[in-house]
Structure formats: structure tokens, C-alpha cells
Design a protein around this motif. Structure first.
Motif, mmCIF file in Angstrom:
data_model
loop_
_atom_site.group_PDB
_atom_site.id
_atom_site.type_symbol
_atom_site.label_atom_id
_atom_site.label_comp_id
_atom_site.label_asym_id
_atom_site.label_seq_id
_atom_site.Cartn_x
_atom_site.Cartn_y
_atom_site.Cartn_z
ATOM 1 N N ILE A 244 0.750 -1.267 0.134
ATOM 2 C CA ILE A 244 -0.122 -0.023 0.259
ATOM 3 C C ILE A 244 0.937 1.345 -0.220
ATOM 4 C CG2 ILE A 244 -1.213 1.539 1.183
ATOM 5 C CD1 ILE A 244 -2.317 -1.390 2.621
ATOM 6 N N GLU A 245 1.844 0.970 0.794
ATOM 7 C CA GLU A 245 2.490 1.814 1.323
ATOM 8 C C GLU A 245 4.224 2.117 0.750
ATOM 9 O OE1 GLU A 245 3.873 6.003 0.157
ATOM 10 O OE2 GLU A 245 1.562 5.665 0.567
ATOM 11 N N CYS A 246 5.295 2.212 0.510
ATOM 12 C CA CYS A 246 6.751 1.842 0.523
ATOM 13 C C CYS A 246 7.269 2.744 0.222
ATOM 14 C CB CYS A 246 6.632 0.575 -0.361
ATOM 15 S SG CYS A 246 8.109 -0.451 -0.032
ATOM 16 N N PHE A 247 8.583 2.483 0.742
ATOM 17 C CA PHE A 247 9.852 3.429 0.475
ATOM 18 C C PHE A 247 10.506 3.392 -0.712
ATOM 19 C CE2 PHE A 247 11.522 0.188 2.611
ATOM 20 C CZ PHE A 247 12.691 -0.726 1.921
ATOM 21 N N CYS A 248 10.077 1.929 -0.625
ATOM 22 C CA CYS A 248 11.002 1.515 -2.852
ATOM 23 C C CYS A 248 9.659 2.740 -3.997
ATOM 24 C CB CYS A 248 10.663 -0.048 -2.603
ATOM 25 S SG CYS A 248 8.810 -0.490 -2.837
ATOM 26 N N PHE A 249 8.861 3.245 -3.785
ATOM 27 C CA PHE A 249 8.325 4.177 -4.652
ATOM 28 C C PHE A 249 9.014 5.229 -4.790
ATOM 29 C CE2 PHE A 249 3.578 2.013 -2.666
ATOM 30 C CZ PHE A 249 4.502 1.314 -3.513
ATOM 31 N N GLU A 250 9.299 5.224 -4.354
ATOM 32 C CA GLU A 250 10.077 6.770 -4.230
ATOM 33 C C GLU A 250 11.753 6.744 -3.793
ATOM 34 O OE1 GLU A 250 8.785 10.527 -2.030
ATOM 35 O OE2 GLU A 250 6.444 9.732 -2.899
ATOM 36 N N GLU A 251 12.512 7.970 -4.604
ATOM 37 C CA GLU A 251 14.252 7.427 -4.240
ATOM 38 C C GLU A 251 14.178 8.239 -2.817
ATOM 39 O OE1 GLU A 251 15.738 12.177 -5.668
ATOM 40 O OE2 GLU A 251 14.610 11.165 -6.439
ATOM 41 N N GLN A 252 15.251 7.999 -2.481
ATOM 42 C CA GLN A 252 15.756 7.965 -0.233
ATOM 43 C C GLN A 252 17.246 9.194 -0.524
ATOM 44 O OE1 GLN A 252 13.173 7.703 1.877
ATOM 45 N NE2 GLN A 252 12.196 6.436 -0.006
ATOM 46 N N LYS A 253 16.966 10.029 -0.120
ATOM 47 C CA LYS A 253 17.934 11.177 0.117
ATOM 48 C C LYS A 253 18.871 11.341 1.019
ATOM 49 C CE LYS A 253 20.429 15.317 -1.048
ATOM 50 N NZ LYS A 253 20.037 16.578 -1.751
ATOM 51 N N LEU A 254 19.189 10.588 1.811
ATOM 52 C CA LEU A 254 20.258 10.617 3.025
ATOM 53 C C LEU A 254 20.480 11.482 3.298
ATOM 54 C CD1 LEU A 254 18.181 7.672 3.212
ATOM 55 C CD2 LEU A 254 20.099 7.142 4.784
ATOM 56 N N LEU A 255 21.090 12.454 3.969
ATOM 57 C CA LEU A 255 22.068 13.894 4.240
ATOM 58 C C LEU A 255 23.006 13.078 5.006
ATOM 59 C CD1 LEU A 255 18.849 16.083 5.438
ATOM 60 C CD2 LEU A 255 20.125 16.362 3.123
ATOM 61 N N ALA A 256 24.625 13.668 4.721
ATOM 62 C CA ALA A 256 25.781 12.956 5.948
ATOM 63 C C ALA A 256 25.047 12.794 7.509
ATOM 64 C CB ALA A 256 26.644 13.919 5.551
ATOM 65 N N GLY A 257 25.571 11.774 7.530
ATOM 66 C CA GLY A 257 25.409 11.422 9.331
ATOM 67 C C GLY A 257 23.624 10.550 8.756
ATOM 68 N N GLU A 258 22.998 11.005 8.497
ATOM 69 C CA GLU A 258 21.607 10.614 8.721
ATOM 70 C C GLU A 258 20.980 9.577 8.644
ATOM 71 O OE1 GLU A 258 17.447 12.250 6.883
ATOM 72 O OE2 GLU A 258 18.515 12.231 5.602
ATOM 73 N N GLU A 259 20.199 9.351 9.334
ATOM 74 C CA GLU A 259 19.597 7.727 10.262
ATOM 75 C C GLU A 259 17.838 7.969 9.590
ATOM 76 O OE1 GLU A 259 21.166 4.614 12.722
ATOM 77 O OE2 GLU A 259 19.585 5.168 14.064
ATOM 78 N N VAL A 260 17.300 7.146 8.687
ATOM 79 C CA VAL A 260 16.015 7.205 8.178
ATOM 80 C C VAL A 260 15.701 5.758 8.403
ATOM 81 C CG1 VAL A 260 15.876 8.883 7.597
ATOM 82 C CG2 VAL A 260 15.766 6.853 6.439
ATOM 83 N N ASP A 261 14.013 5.642 9.627
ATOM 84 C CA ASP A 261 13.325 4.314 9.754
ATOM 85 C C ASP A 261 12.300 5.007 8.095
ATOM 86 O OD1 ASP A 261 13.949 3.523 11.549
ATOM 87 O OD2 ASP A 261 12.611 5.125 13.018
#
Length: 168
Positions: free
Chosen positions: A95-112
Motif C-alpha cells: 500500500i505504501e513503500c519507501f521503494c516507490f520513491e528515491e531516498q535522499k539521506l543527508l550526511a550522517g542521517e539515519e531514517v526509518d
């Protein structure tokens, strides 16, 4: 990407507690295990926050993956996924997924990174899938670049070295 029209009938999003062919037989929960990897070109750490969950067909589930960019530069990544066994893939609905869009992680960033999904209960009516008890959802992250011709975002790596989307 998931066909969102499949969700217009809300009855599809209700757990199936009994076998559609035998009302006396209870539906068994299905083990959904998670795997995460990344190409050598992207220096992230990427792991599932849960190794597995158990769901009934038709029951929605939410899980998370954790991505960390330990470098001192921003990095764009894109994820591909694979569902095994491959015969269950048509019934695995995100239904919803992080794989649907690009993910930009900033330097040192951690995301769920969330994945909201269900196993379509129509799988219980398919003789090839009704007895599936274990499913593996795997993701692989790749660093991304813009295609100079189309402008589309694409993996910045040689995909022939990876088995994403191909059963072993």
C-alpha cells in the motif's frame, strides 16, 4: 508499483479467519521474513527493524527498515525488491513503500523506512499459493544517478551482478 485500484473494495483489507473452501478450518498465519542489502556503490547500513512477522491473508501489516548514511556527504538511493516464492508475488500488495520513491539521506542521517502491505486473501483460492506458509520480502539499495538522456533516476551500478527480482 502497486495498482491502488485493488484497494477500492475494502473487504479485501479484512483478515481471512477461515478457509474459503472449508468454513470449519481456520486460516493459518503466514510468516513474512525481511531481508535488506545494498550494493557496494552505496556505503549505507540498511537493515530490517523486524526479522519477521506473522499475518493472515487480508490483514494489513506495517514494518520498518532502518537506513543510515555514515558518510560526510548526502547520497541518493533507490531500492528494488523481490518477493519469494515468486508465485506469491501477485498477491503481495504494498500500500505504501519507501521503494516507490528515491531516498535522499543527508550526511550522517539515519531514517526509518516504512512498508505497509497485505497478502491478498485471493491467494487462498489459488491452488498454487493457498498452502504458502513462508514469504520473504527482500530489498536492495543502490546509489542513484540521473540518466543524461532521459533524466530518469536509475541505479548507479552494474545490475548484472545482483539477483534482485530473480529467484535462485
Amino acid at each position: 508499483m502497486t495498482d491502488r485500484s485493488r484497494f477500492s473494495d475494502e473487504s479485501r483489507l479484512r483478515p481471512s479467519y477461515t478457509d474459503p473452501f472449508d468454513e470449519e478450518r481456520k486460516t493459518q498465519r503466514i510468516r513474512v521474513a525481511f531481508n535488506a542489502s545494498h550494493s557496494d556503490q552505496i556505503p549505507w547500513s540498511f537493515v530490517p527493524e523486524q526479522r519477521e512477522i506473522y499475518v493472515l491473508p487480508g490483514e494489513t501489516a506495517l514494518t520498518f527498515f532502518k537506513a543510515h548514511n555514515p558518510t560526510n556527504q548526502d547520497i541518493i538511493g533507490i531500492a528494488t525488491y523481490n518477493v519469494v516464492p515468486d508465485r506469491i508475488a501477485p498477491y503481495f500488495a504494498k500500500i505504501e513503500c519507501f521503494c516507490f520513491e528515491e531516498q535522499k539521506l543527508l550526511a550522517g542521517e539515519e531514517v526509518d523506512l516504512p512498508v505497509f502491505f497485505f497478502l491478498d486473501k485471493e491467494m487462498l483460492e489459488d491452488t498454487d499459493t493457498r498452502d504458502v506458509k513462508d514469504v520473504m520480502l527482500s530489498y536492495t539499495f543502490f546509489s542513484a544517478r540521473r540518466n543524461p538522456v532521459t533524466g530518469q533516476l536509475e541505479p548507479d551500478t552494474d545490475l548484472s551482478k545482483y539477483r534482485v527480482g530473480m529467484d535462485a
